[in-house]
Design a protein around this motif. Structure first.
Motif, PDB file in Angstrom:
ATOM      1  N   PRO A  83      30.656  43.598  50.055  1.00 62.66           N
ATOM      2  CA  PRO A  83      32.030  43.155  50.357  1.00 62.66           C
ATOM      3  C   PRO A  83      32.576  42.149  49.356  1.00 62.66           C
ATOM      4  O   PRO A  83      33.701  42.308  48.857  1.00 62.66           O
ATOM      5  CB  PRO A  83      31.902  42.557  51.763  1.00 62.66           C
ATOM      6  N   LEU A  84      31.814  41.119  49.051  1.00 63.14           N
ATOM      7  CA  LEU A  84      32.313  40.108  48.119  1.00 63.14           C
ATOM      8  C   LEU A  84      32.390  40.667  46.707  1.00 63.14           C
ATOM      9  O   LEU A  84      33.393  40.475  46.005  1.00 63.14           O
ATOM     10  CB  LEU A  84      31.407  38.874  48.143  1.00 63.14           C
ATOM     11  N   TYR A  85      31.349  41.360  46.269  1.00 58.95           N
ATOM     12  CA  TYR A  85      31.313  41.873  44.902  1.00 58.95           C
ATOM     13  C   TYR A  85      32.480  42.823  44.643  1.00 58.95           C
ATOM     14  O   TYR A  85      33.255  42.629  43.691  1.00 58.95           O
ATOM     15  CB  TYR A  85      29.981  42.582  44.662  1.00 58.95           C
ATOM     16  N   TYR A  86      32.616  43.821  45.490  1.00 59.89           N
ATOM     17  CA  TYR A  86      33.686  44.792  45.267  1.00 59.89           C
ATOM     18  C   TYR A  86      35.054  44.209  45.607  1.00 59.89           C
ATOM     19  O   TYR A  86      36.074  44.615  45.032  1.00 59.89           O
ATOM     20  CB  TYR A  86      33.422  46.070  46.068  1.00 59.89           C
ATOM     21  N   GLY A  87      35.085  43.241  46.519  1.00 65.20           N
ATOM     22  CA  GLY A  87      36.350  42.566  46.801  1.00 65.20           C
ATOM     23  C   GLY A  87      36.853  41.801  45.591  1.00 65.20           C
ATOM     24  O   GLY A  87      38.051  41.827  45.271  1.00 65.20           O
ATOM     25  N   VAL A  88      35.944  41.126  44.886  1.00 63.76           N
ATOM     26  CA  VAL A  88      36.328  40.389  43.682  1.00 63.76           C
ATOM     27  C   VAL A  88      36.749  41.352  42.572  1.00 63.76           C
ATOM     28  O   VAL A  88      37.742  41.104  41.867  1.00 63.76           O
ATOM     29  CB  VAL A  88      35.171  39.478  43.219  1.00 63.76           C
ATOM     30  N   LEU A  89      36.015  42.452  42.401  1.00 57.06           N
ATOM     31  CA  LEU A  89      36.415  43.438  41.392  1.00 57.06           C
ATOM     32  C   LEU A  89      37.808  43.993  41.688  1.00 57.06           C
ATOM     33  O   LEU A  89      38.632  44.155  40.779  1.00 57.06           O
ATOM     34  CB  LEU A  89      35.404  44.586  41.331  1.00 57.06           C
ATOM     35  N   ALA A  90      38.064  44.281  42.967  1.00 58.06           N
ATOM     36  CA  ALA A  90      39.383  44.798  43.337  1.00 58.06           C
ATOM     37  C   ALA A  90      40.474  43.766  43.056  1.00 58.06           C
ATOM     38  O   ALA A  90      41.565  44.100  42.566  1.00 58.06           O
ATOM     39  CB  ALA A  90      39.393  45.193  44.815  1.00 58.06           C
ATOM     40  N   SER A 298      25.442  30.210  47.994  1.00 51.52           N
ATOM     41  CA  SER A 298      25.094  30.371  46.585  1.00 51.52           C
ATOM     42  C   SER A 298      25.552  31.704  46.006  1.00 51.52           C
ATOM     43  O   SER A 298      25.875  31.789  44.821  1.00 51.52           O
ATOM     44  CB  SER A 298      23.582  30.210  46.387  1.00 51.52           C
ATOM     45  N   TYR A 299      25.585  32.750  46.828  1.00 52.07           N
ATOM     46  CA  TYR A 299      26.019  34.051  46.313  1.00 52.07           C
ATOM     47  C   TYR A 299      27.484  33.992  45.880  1.00 52.07           C
ATOM     48  O   TYR A 299      27.836  34.337  44.754  1.00 52.07           O
ATOM     49  CB  TYR A 299      25.800  35.128  47.371  1.00 52.07           C
ATOM     50  N   GLY A 300      28.345  33.522  46.779  1.00 55.01           N
ATOM     51  CA  GLY A 300      29.747  33.396  46.419  1.00 55.01           C
ATOM     52  C   GLY A 300      29.961  32.398  45.305  1.00 55.01           C
ATOM     53  O   GLY A 300      30.794  32.598  44.416  1.00 55.01           O
ATOM     54  N   LEU A 301      29.182  31.332  45.325  1.00 48.79           N
ATOM     55  CA  LEU A 301      29.306  30.319  44.279  1.00 48.79           C
ATOM     56  C   LEU A 301      28.930  30.895  42.921  1.00 48.79           C
ATOM     57  O   LEU A 301      29.583  30.605  41.903  1.00 48.79           O
ATOM     58  CB  LEU A 301      28.420  29.126  44.627  1.00 48.79           C
ATOM     59  N   SER A 343      34.898  25.706  42.158  1.00 48.90           N
ATOM     60  CA  SER A 343      34.013  26.826  42.477  1.00 48.90           C
ATOM     61  C   SER A 343      33.429  26.689  43.881  1.00 48.90           C
ATOM     62  O   SER A 343      33.359  27.669  44.639  1.00 48.90           O
ATOM     63  CB  SER A 343      32.877  26.907  41.455  1.00 48.90           C
ATOM     64  N   ILE A 344      33.011  25.473  44.228  1.00 49.56           N
ATOM     65  CA  ILE A 344      32.436  25.239  45.555  1.00 49.56           C
ATOM     66  C   ILE A 344      33.474  25.456  46.646  1.00 49.56           C
ATOM     67  O   ILE A 344      33.195  26.068  47.688  1.00 49.56           O
ATOM     68  CB  ILE A 344      31.838  23.827  45.630  1.00 49.56           C
ATOM     69  N   LEU A 345      34.686  24.958  46.416  1.00 52.02           N
ATOM     70  CA  LEU A 345      35.744  25.137  47.418  1.00 52.02           C
ATOM     71  C   LEU A 345      36.067  26.607  47.633  1.00 52.02           C
ATOM     72  O   LEU A 345      36.203  27.071  48.778  1.00 52.02           O
ATOM     73  CB  LEU A 345      36.996  24.376  46.987  1.00 52.02           C
ATOM     74  N   VAL A 346      36.178  27.360  46.554  1.00 55.16           N
ATOM     75  CA  VAL A 346      36.487  28.791  46.671  1.00 55.16           C
ATOM     76  C   VAL A 346      35.343  29.521  47.360  1.00 55.16           C
ATOM     77  O   VAL A 346      35.564  30.370  48.239  1.00 55.16           O
ATOM     78  CB  VAL A 346      36.765  29.401  45.283  1.00 55.16           C
ATOM     79  N   ALA A 347      34.096  29.193  46.973  1.00 53.61           N
ATOM     80  CA  ALA A 347      32.946  29.855  47.583  1.00 53.61           C
ATOM     81  C   ALA A 347      32.840  29.527  49.067  1.00 53.61           C
ATOM     82  O   ALA A 347      32.516  30.395  49.888  1.00 53.61           O
ATOM     83  CB  ALA A 347      31.664  29.444  46.854  1.00 53.61           C
TER      84      ALA A 347
END
Length: 385
Positions: A83-90, A298-301, A343-347
Motif C-alpha cells: 500500500p505505501l510503496y505503490y501509493g507513493v509511486l502513484a 521506519s518503513y515509511g520513514l 521526514s518523521i512528521l510525514v512518516a
C-alpha cells in the motif's frame, strides 16, 4: 517486540544520517569528521537486512506445516509493503504530473523509467547503468532487494530442515561474498555489488542463521557465543576500514570482506540486544520511546526520507544562504534536523492515517499460525527472564 523496534530505530537513524549529513560541505576538521561518520550510516541498510533475515526466517520456520503457509505469508507482507510503496509511486508518477504545478526534472527522469520501480526491479536498473540514475527514488533499491528475497526464501525454508537450512545460510553467505569479489575484479562496478540481491544475501542469511540458531539451542547460548565474537568482529571491521582508508591494495577484495564482517557484527549485536537484561543501559535505550517510535514507523520513514533529502539537494541555495549567515557547521545541523524532522512528521502521518488501516487487515485476512504465535511468546518469555 519492543527491542526489535528499537533496533529498527537505530537502523533508520543511521540511514537518516547518511542522507541528511553525508553530503554536506564541511570546512573544519570537526565538521569533516561528522560528515565522515555520517556516511557510515549506509551500514544501517545492512542492519535492516540482518533484521529482516532474522524476522522472516523465524516467521517462516515457525509456520512450517501450518495451513496456508504461502498464502498467509504473502498476504501479510503485501499488506505491510505494497500500500505505501505503490501509493507513493502513484503519487509521484500519476498524481503530481496531473497537477498544475511544475514537475521536478528529477522526477520526470525517474518517471521515464518507472516500469522498473513498479516491478520492484530498480536495483537491477541501477546496476545496469552503474549510477544513481533514479532521482528521488534511487533509495528504493533496498526495497527491491527485500521483495526479491521474499520470492525465494519461503520456498527454501519450506524445503529443508533446520540443520540443512543453517548450512544453506552459511554457504549462501560465503557465495554472496565471493560474488561481490568476482564482480569487483571483473570491473562490474561498486554499485552492482551494493544493490544486486545475490550480493546482499550474506546480510540476510546472517540474520537467518541467528534465527535458526536461537530455535536450535536457545537464545542465551547463542548470545553467549555472540558476546565472545562481537569484540573481535568489531576489531576486524576497524582493521579492514583502516586498510581501505590508507588506499592499500586489493580493495576489490577487502571491501566485500568488510561488508560481510559488518553483517556478522550486526548479527552478533542483534542477538546480544535480544538477550540483554531489561535493566541494562543498552536494553533501556532500545526500549526507549524515541527509538521504538522511529522503529515502528521506519518503513515509511525510509520511503519518505530519501524523497525529502533529494528535494533538499535540488535547492542548495537556501542552505548556502544559511551557511553565510550562521556558518557551515550550524547550517549543516539545521538542515539535517529540518530534513529529518519533515521526514518523521510525514512518516508518522502516513502510519496513523494510511498504513494502520492495512495492518489491521492482517489478523482478518491472514491470521498468524498457532505455531508461529507460540514461538513468539516463547521468545518474549526468554527476553523477560
Amino acid at each position: 517486540m519492543v527491542v526489535l523496534d528499537g533496533v529498527r530505530g537505530v537502523a533508520i537513524l543511521m540511514v537518516l544520517g547518511v542522507h541528511f549529513i553525508g553530503d554536506s560541505p564541511a570546512s573544519t576538521v570537526f565538521g569533516r569528521a561528522i560528515v565522515k561518520a555520517a556516511n557510515y550510516g549506509i551500514w544501517g541498510v545492512d542492519l535492516f537486512f540482518v533484521l529482516s533475515g532474522f524476522l522472516i526466517t523465524g516467521l517462516l520456520y515457525d509456520s512450517k506445516g501450518s495451513a496456508h503457509y504461502f498464502r498467509n505469508f504473502y498476504i501479510r507482507r503485501t499488506l505491510r509493503i505494497f500500500p505505501l510503496y505503490y501509493g507513493v509511486l502513484a503519487l509521484l508518477f500519476l498524481v503530481l504530473p496531473a497537477l498544475p504545478t511544475p514537475y521536478p526534472a528529477g522526477l520526470a527522469e525517474s518517471a521515464r523509467h518507472q516500469g522498473w520501480l513498479w516491478l520492484y526491479a530498480s536495483n537491477i536498473y541501477l546496476a545496469i547503468h552503474r549510477t544513481w540514475a533514479l532521482p528521488y527514488v534511487g533509495h528504493f533499491w533496498s526495497l527491491a532487494v527485500e521483495e526479491q528475497f521474499y520470492l525465494i526464501w519461503p520456498i527454501v525454508i519450506l524445503s529443508f530442515g533446520r540443520r540443512p537450512l543453517l548450512g544453506i545460510c552459511i554457504a549462501v553467505t560465503v557465495l554472496a561474498l565471493v560474488l561481490r569479489i568476482v564482480l569487483g575484479l571483473a570491473g562490474a562496478g561498486a554499485l552492482a555489488q551494493l544493490v544486486l540481491t545475490p550480493c546482499r544475501f550474506d546480510a540476510l542469511c546472517v540474520g537467518g542463521s541467528v534465527a535458526l540458531a536461537v530455535r536450535s539451542v536457545g537464545l542465551e547460548r547463542v548470545a553467549q557465543a555472540a558476546r565472545v565474537w562481537l569484540g573481535p568482529l568489531l576489531c576486524m571491521v576497524l582493521l579492514v576500514s583502516g586498510w581501505i582508508a590508507m588506499r592499500a591494495t586489493l580493495s576489490d577484495v577487502v571491501l566485500p570482506i568488510r561488508g560481510t564482517l559488518i553483517a556478522l557484527v550486526f548479527g552478533a549485536l542483534l542477538v546480544v540486544s535480544l538477550a540483554a537484561p531489561a535493566d541494562t543501559g543498552w536494553s533501556r535505550l532500545l526500549r526507549s520511546r524515541v527509538l521504538c517510535f522511529l522503529g515502528t514507523r521506519s518503513y515509511g520513514l525510509y520511503v519518505f526520507h530519501g524523497i525529502v533529502a533529494y528535494g533538499m539537494g535540488e535547492h542548495p541555495a537556501a542552505v548556502q544562504a544559511l551557511s553565510a549567515r550562521i556558518g557551515a557547521g550550524p547550517a549543516m545541523v539545521v538542515a539535517a534536523v529540518l530534513g529529518a524532522g519533515v521526514s518523521i512528521l510525514v512518516a508518522a502521518a502516513s502510519y496513523e492515517v494510511f498504513e494502520k488501516h492495512f495492518l489491521r487487515l492482517k489478523s482478518r485476512l491472514a491470521p498468524s499460525m498457532h505455531k508461529a504465535q507460540a514461538a513468539v511468546v516463547a521468545l518474549d518469555t526468554q527476553l523477560a527472564e
